[in-house]
Design a protein around this motif. Sequence first.
Motif, PDB file in Angstrom:
ATOM      1  N   GLU A   1       1.920   6.659  -6.919  1.00  0.00           N
ATOM      2  CA  GLU A   1       0.626   7.603  -7.303  1.00  0.00           C
ATOM      3  C   GLU A   1       0.981   8.862  -7.066  1.00  0.00           C
ATOM      4  O   GLU A   1       0.637   9.823  -7.939  1.00  0.00           O
ATOM      5  CB  GLU A   1      -0.429   7.071  -6.402  1.00  0.00           C
ATOM      6  CG  GLU A   1      -1.436   5.792  -7.126  1.00  0.00           C
ATOM      7  CD  GLU A   1      -2.557   5.453  -6.243  1.00  0.00           C
ATOM      8  OE1 GLU A   1      -2.701   6.212  -5.137  1.00  0.00           O
ATOM      9  OE2 GLU A   1      -3.143   4.175  -6.429  1.00  0.00           O
TER      10      GLU A   1
ATOM     11  N   GLU B   1       2.486   1.883  -3.372  1.00  0.00           N
ATOM     12  CA  GLU B   1       1.482   2.339  -4.319  1.00  0.00           C
ATOM     13  C   GLU B   1       1.128   3.494  -4.210  1.00  0.00           C
ATOM     14  O   GLU B   1       0.948   4.458  -5.326  1.00  0.00           O
ATOM     15  CB  GLU B   1       0.038   1.069  -4.271  1.00  0.00           C
ATOM     16  CG  GLU B   1      -0.854   1.449  -5.150  1.00  0.00           C
ATOM     17  CD  GLU B   1      -2.072   0.720  -5.107  1.00  0.00           C
ATOM     18  OE1 GLU B   1      -3.206   1.123  -5.819  1.00  0.00           O
ATOM     19  OE2 GLU B   1      -2.162  -0.310  -4.303  1.00  0.00           O
TER      20      GLU B   1
ATOM     21  N   GLU C   1       0.705  -1.114   0.047  1.00  0.00           N
ATOM     22  CA  GLU C   1       0.072  -0.304  -0.050  1.00  0.00           C
ATOM     23  C   GLU C   1       0.860   1.310   0.061  1.00  0.00           C
ATOM     24  O   GLU C   1       0.649   2.370  -0.595  1.00  0.00           O
ATOM     25  CB  GLU C   1      -1.032   0.308   1.023  1.00  0.00           C
ATOM     26  CG  GLU C   1      -2.138  -0.982   1.178  1.00  0.00           C
ATOM     27  CD  GLU C   1      -1.344  -2.388   1.878  1.00  0.00           C
ATOM     28  OE1 GLU C   1      -0.330  -2.466   2.386  1.00  0.00           O
ATOM     29  OE2 GLU C   1      -2.314  -3.296   1.448  1.00  0.00           O
TER      30      GLU C   1
END
Length: 87
Positions: free
Chosen positions: A74, A70, A67
Amino acid sequence: MPTSCRDHLLTQSLLITPKSNGGTRELADRASKPFRDYYLGGLELRETFVAHLSESGQFHIFLSSAEAVEEELEEELEEEVEEVSLN
């Protein structure tokens, strides 16, 4: 008696799935339990530990998670898109 390497491997394999060697779901669950417990238990411990570090604010230990990676990717992508948009 095995007639090929494949047959030999099948006779020597663990009953991990219900279909391998005609095993049952119960047998597959029993055979895979130690592995499942290990990985799920480790995941739970890691999540608890990371939550404690995040909440306490006293520690500066970096533990990467999917997470976190990620989110970082992003954010980088958004920054690059903004840069390109401004130019």
